[in-house]
Design an enzyme around this catalytic site. Structure first.
Site, PDB file in Angstrom:
ATOM      1  N   LYS A  41     -13.957  20.689  56.144  1.00  0.00           N
ATOM      2  CA  LYS A  41     -14.815  20.030  57.134  1.00  0.00           C
ATOM      3  C   LYS A  41     -14.349  18.590  57.356  1.00  0.00           C
ATOM      4  O   LYS A  41     -13.555  18.050  56.587  1.00  0.00           O
ATOM      5  CB  LYS A  41     -16.273  20.044  56.665  1.00  0.00           C
ATOM      6  CG  LYS A  41     -16.538  19.292  55.374  1.00  0.00           C
ATOM      7  CD  LYS A  41     -17.997  19.407  54.972  1.00  0.00           C
ATOM      8  CE  LYS A  41     -18.265  18.636  53.672  1.00  0.00           C
ATOM      9  NZ  LYS A  41     -19.685  18.677  53.284  1.00  0.00           N
ATOM     10  N   ARG A 137     -32.679  19.872  50.367  1.00  0.00           N
ATOM     11  CA  ARG A 137     -32.122  19.497  51.665  1.00  0.00           C
ATOM     12  C   ARG A 137     -32.143  20.712  52.590  1.00  0.00           C
ATOM     13  O   ARG A 137     -33.043  20.875  53.390  1.00  0.00           O
ATOM     14  CB  ARG A 137     -30.710  18.938  51.461  1.00  0.00           C
ATOM     15  CG  ARG A 137     -30.126  18.191  52.623  1.00  0.00           C
ATOM     16  CD  ARG A 137     -28.765  17.602  52.273  1.00  0.00           C
ATOM     17  NE  ARG A 137     -27.791  18.625  51.885  1.00  0.00           N
ATOM     18  CZ  ARG A 137     -26.512  18.361  51.633  1.00  0.00           C
ATOM     19  NH1 ARG A 137     -26.062  17.114  51.675  1.00  0.00           N
ATOM     20  NH2 ARG A 137     -25.683  19.327  51.298  1.00  0.00           N
ATOM     21  N   TYR A 255     -11.873 -14.916  59.737  1.00  0.00           N
ATOM     22  CA  TYR A 255     -13.215 -15.156  60.279  1.00  0.00           C
ATOM     23  C   TYR A 255     -14.170 -15.650  59.194  1.00  0.00           C
ATOM     24  O   TYR A 255     -14.165 -15.166  58.063  1.00  0.00           O
ATOM     25  CB  TYR A 255     -13.787 -13.867  60.866  1.00  0.00           C
ATOM     26  CG  TYR A 255     -13.202 -13.460  62.181  1.00  0.00           C
ATOM     27  CD1 TYR A 255     -13.294 -14.270  63.309  1.00  0.00           C
ATOM     28  CD2 TYR A 255     -12.567 -12.229  62.314  1.00  0.00           C
ATOM     29  CE1 TYR A 255     -12.765 -13.877  64.525  1.00  0.00           C
ATOM     30  CE2 TYR A 255     -12.033 -11.819  63.520  1.00  0.00           C
ATOM     31  CZ  TYR A 255     -12.140 -12.650  64.630  1.00  0.00           C
ATOM     32  OH  TYR A 255     -11.615 -12.253  65.838  1.00  0.00           O
ATOM     33  N   MET A 303     -10.982  -6.459  62.886  1.00  0.00           N
ATOM     34  CA  MET A 303     -10.909  -5.158  63.538  1.00  0.00           C
ATOM     35  C   MET A 303      -9.505  -4.560  63.503  1.00  0.00           C
ATOM     36  O   MET A 303      -9.344  -3.360  63.281  1.00  0.00           O
ATOM     37  CB  MET A 303     -11.395  -5.257  64.985  1.00  0.00           C
ATOM     38  CG  MET A 303     -11.415  -3.921  65.708  1.00  0.00           C
ATOM     39  SD  MET A 303     -12.013  -4.026  67.404  1.00  0.00           S
ATOM     40  CE  MET A 303     -13.750  -4.372  67.119  1.00  0.00           C
TER      41      MET A 303
END
Length: 358
Positions: A41, A137, A255, A303
């Site tokens: 998955k 769950r 930053y 980023m």
């Protein structure tokens, strides 16, 4: 290798031979008549499901499991013929599609079972039925089993191939896991049983908590997360030094000016950042490998860029390869630095990082 990036020198290298050896390692640990369900998955935990699924031929694994129907259909579309199991949940439309694609449906509750029974009025439907043995769950609880049994008995074209459950704490709570096994057996006794059972996840499988003939579902163990598993790392994430600067003492970096140099320092910039899945929580916290030595992350991870201090690696040069994950830096190590788990480290490597398979 295939799929090399054309421009930016940041990519994840996937060792398909290591993955194959990991599958074989897990299979050798299983007791008699037990088989492996390989969980691929989330794009095989970020490693590339459509390539790795080809290694999971039927002689190695019993099934391949995915979380989403879309993931399973993608594997069918590229020609994978191994039996597929989708954990779901699915609605009626999804169950029809899964059946059309010869994909087994994991049924996790009464609503999904009702939809499966409706579909099975005019076609054969194969399901694995999930029992909630204590995780709270998904899966059937005891009060739901009588009605479920009646629905299944009234639907002859619905075939329950397996019943299964999922462990909540197989890596660190043996007593709770034993209780879940007892609960699972009790739920089977008062409700629904089937020819096949699967309970153990990666943690339970590696700890030997598997009963003879039971199938196991392994995901993270197949990818070598670190010292917690006897399997090899499959992913090596690398970049290159794209810029050098020699900065004086007391110079801010990045930053928020969260880091100041304490001496004259050689600072290198890498073309990778949190948009690629390199966590911002590694700011002033992580390490990478340059020329076989560790170099610290300094300043904030941004980023698209990361800055590292290579002052103590005097031979470091422009264009040098830098390892972000691999070569001794494991997913478990990164996870421990940022208070998460190896699963998230792998899955967070974003789609804009090319995967190169070798």
């Amino acid at each position: 290798m295939s799929g090399a990036p054309e421009f930016r020198p940041t990519y994840a290298e996937i060792d398909t031979s290591a993955f194959a050896r990991n599958v074989d390692t897990i299979v050798r640990k299983l007791p008699a008549r037990s088989r492996l369900i390989a969980v691929l998955k989330a794009n095989a935990y970020g490693h590339g499901a459509t390539v790795l699924a080809w290694i999971c031929e039927s002689k190695r694994v019993a099934m391949i499991a995915t979380a989403l129907l879309e993931e399973a259909i993608t594997l069918r579309r590229v020609g994978i013929t191994v039996p597929l199991l989708v954990f779901g949940p699915l609605d009626k439309r999804g169950i029809i599609t899964a059946t059309d694609e010869d994909i087994t449906v994991g049924v996790t509750g009464p609503e999904e079972l009702a939809a499966a029974c409706e579909v099975a009025r005019d076609r054969d439907v194969v399901i694995h039925l999930k029992l909630d043995s204590g995780m709270g769950r998904m899966g059937f609880i005891e009060s739901e089993l009588q009605q479920a049994t009646e629905m299944i008995r009234a639907t002859p074209r619905l075939k329950v191939e397996a019943v299964y459950t999922h462990f909540a704490a197989a890596d660190d709570n043996e007593a709770f896991t034993r209780q879940q096994i007892e609960n699972f057996d009790r739920l089977r006794a008062v409700g629904i049983d089937a020819p096949l059972h699967h309970l153990a996840n990666s943690a339970a499988t590696l700890r030997g908590n598997v009963r003879e003939s039971d199938y196991v579902r392994c995901g993270i163990a197949l990818f070598g997360p670190g010292s917690s598993a006897p399997t090899e790392p499959v992913m090596r994430w690398r970049s290159e030094i794209a810029r050098f600067k020699t900065l004086p003492a007391n110079h801010a970096i990045g930053y928020g000016t969260t880091f100041y140099t304490k001496r004259d320092s050689r600072i290198a910039t890498l073309p990778v950042g949190y948009a690629d899945g390199y966590s911002r929580r590694l700011s002033n916290n992580g390490e990478v490998i340059v020329r076989g030595q560790r170099a610290p992350i300094v300043g904030r991870v941004s980023m698209d860029l990361v800055t590292i201090d290579v002052t103590d690696i005097p031979d470091a040069a422009y264009g040098d390869e830098v390892t972000l994950l691999g070569d001794g830096i494991t997913a478990d190590e990164i996870a421990s630095r940022i208070d998460t788990i190896a699963y998230e480290v792998f899955c967070n490597v974003s789609a804009r990082v090319p995967r190169i398979f070798r």
